[in-house]
Design an enzyme around this catalytic site. Structure first.
Site, PDB file in Angstrom:
ATOM      1  N   ARG A   1     -14.045  -6.938  -0.649  1.00  0.00           N
ATOM      2  CA  ARG A   1     -13.455  -6.569   0.645  1.00  0.00           C
ATOM      3  C   ARG A   1     -12.849  -5.158   0.559  1.00  0.00           C
ATOM      4  NH1 ARG A   1      -7.942  -5.111   2.212  1.00  0.00           N
ATOM      5  NH2 ARG A   1      -7.709  -5.605   4.398  1.00  0.00           N
TER       6      ARG A   1
ATOM      7  N   THR B   1       0.850  -1.195   0.000  1.00  0.00           N
ATOM      8  CA  THR B   1       0.000   0.000   0.000  1.00  0.00           C
ATOM      9  C   THR B   1       0.879   1.236   0.000  1.00  0.00           C
ATOM     10  OG1 THR B   1      -1.839  -1.006   1.124  1.00  0.00           O
ATOM     11  CG2 THR B   1      -1.513   1.321   1.568  1.00  0.00           C
TER      12      THR B   1
ATOM     13  N   THR C   1      -0.297   1.357   6.947  1.00  0.00           N
ATOM     14  CA  THR C   1      -0.181   0.196   6.064  1.00  0.00           C
ATOM     15  C   THR C   1      -0.133  -1.047   6.940  1.00  0.00           C
ATOM     16  OG1 THR C   1       1.250  -0.964   4.506  1.00  0.00           O
ATOM     17  CG2 THR C   1       2.331   0.553   6.008  1.00  0.00           C
TER      18      THR C   1
HETATM   19  N1  ASP Z   1      -3.735  -1.864   4.592  1.00  0.00           N
HETATM   20  C1  ASP Z   1      -3.997  -2.436   3.298  1.00  0.00           C
HETATM   21  C2  ASP Z   1      -5.310  -3.182   3.337  1.00  0.00           C
HETATM   22  O1  ASP Z   1      -5.568  -3.882   4.281  1.00  0.00           O
HETATM   23  C3  ASP Z   1      -2.950  -3.360   2.840  1.00  0.00           C
HETATM   24  C4  ASP Z   1      -1.562  -2.828   2.902  1.00  0.00           C
HETATM   25  O2  ASP Z   1      -1.213  -1.962   3.697  1.00  0.00           O
HETATM   26  O3  ASP Z   1      -0.766  -3.299   2.091  1.00  0.00           O
HETATM   27  O4  ASP Z   1      -6.039  -3.089   2.389  1.00  0.00           O
END
Ligand code: ASP
Length: 303
Positions: A196, A168, A219
């Site tokens: 989701r 992310t 993240t």
């Molecule tokens: N936080 C993000 C999610 O759960 C994933 C990530 O940080 O890579 O969608």
């Protein structure tokens, strides 16, 4: 005139030294530098924190290495779906989109939502219809899907766990007027359920900014971040408990450690230009630049 600052991340994930090929490490550092530069140039020219975070995040969305826009993780169905949010710390206005599939730059749509829409969070086909109204560029599914992400998806297909894909991207910035802003954008988790939505577009969950206190982008595992309301937790620890920003960032990562287990990382910035970074993964792609000082780009915990 305030000292302007930008901080970006491209995800926290469990990677050990030796597991990351040197070429990839180099590519990560280069891509981080480019995105940092894109946001920094705007701040240096006197542009707004909102424009700077949007530009830095858009740059990372266009970079196939990261899990946002081109290069997003694949859902159980082998498709990409994106979430993004932006928040202006000056006005507390925010815009967020969830589960969109074809808009080239999800963060641009979140920004249009913040600027033009009477709602702050729109999803799916409704969000994409909204993007059409403002002529935002669209792409076909093959634009977003890279060989690397398809491979990661094939490897995960047999498992029910969806704990990978923490690339992310996010940015927080302080402009010369003293305004804070945040932007976060993601392709979610590899092999996630269709539909989701993670923490990134949830205001207070993965994204939060208020000029008085801080701007925060998270993240990690969205389910854990949302349950802990982690971006707002940093804000609350500074505002109500008098913690320094770095203390607040570290406490937030440890919050309910037993009940909220999972990968977590965040970047934060105060109105005084204090940068705070915390993560529990040992590895987080990140970079920052304070005024005209040299940029800092880092991946490993020890850096
Ligand atoms: N936080 C993000 C999610 O759960 C994933 C990530 O940080 O890579 O969608």
């Amino acid at each position: 005139m305030n000292n302007f600052v930008i901080v970006i991340h491209a995800g926290a994930e469990k990677v050990k030294p030796g597991e990351l090929p040197a070429e990839k490490e180099k590519a990560y550092r280069k891509a981080l530098s480019q995105a940092l530069q894109a946001g920094w140039e705007i701040l240096r020219a006197g542009g707004s924190a909102v424009d700077a975070v949007a530009a830095a995040v858009q740059c990372m969305e266009n970079e196939p290495l990261f899990n946002a826009g081109k290069g997003g993780s694949l859902t159980q169905r082998g498709e990409t779906e994106f979430d993004a949010a932006i928040m202006d710390g000056r006005t507390l206005k925010a815009g967020a989109v969830g589960g969109i599939r074809f808009v080239q730059n999800p963060i641009s749509l979140a920004k249009v939502v913040m600027e033009k829409c009477k709602h702050i969070f729109i999803s799916g086909t409704g969000a994409e219809e909204y993007a059409l109204r403002y002529d935002l560029p669209f792409k076909t599914p093959d634009y977003f899907i890279t060989d690397e992400k398809r491979k990661a998806w094939l490897e995960k297909l047999q498992e029910s766990e969806t704990t990978e894909g923490h690339d992310t991207v996010g940015a927080v910035a302080l402009d010369q007027e003293g305004n804070l802003a945040v932007a976060t954008s993601t392709g979610g988790l590899t092999n996630q359920q269709k539909g989701r939505i993670g923490d990134s577009p949830v205001i207070g969950g993965g994204t939060f900014a208020d000029n008085e206190v801080c701007a925060v982008s998270c993240t990690g595992e969205g389910e854990v971040i949302m349950r802990g309301v982690l971006a707002h937790e940093v804000y609350a620890l500074v505002k109500y408990a008098g913690n320094s920003l770095q203390q607040a960032a570290e406490k937030t990562i440890r919050l309910h450690n037993n009940k909220l287990q999972g990968d977590k990382g965040l970047i934060a910035l105060s109105p005084a230009g204090e940068v705070a970074i915390a993560f529990n993964t040992g590895f987080m792609k990140r970079a920052y630049r304070i005024g005209s000082q040299e940029p800092v780009v880092a991946l490993w915990e020890e850096e």
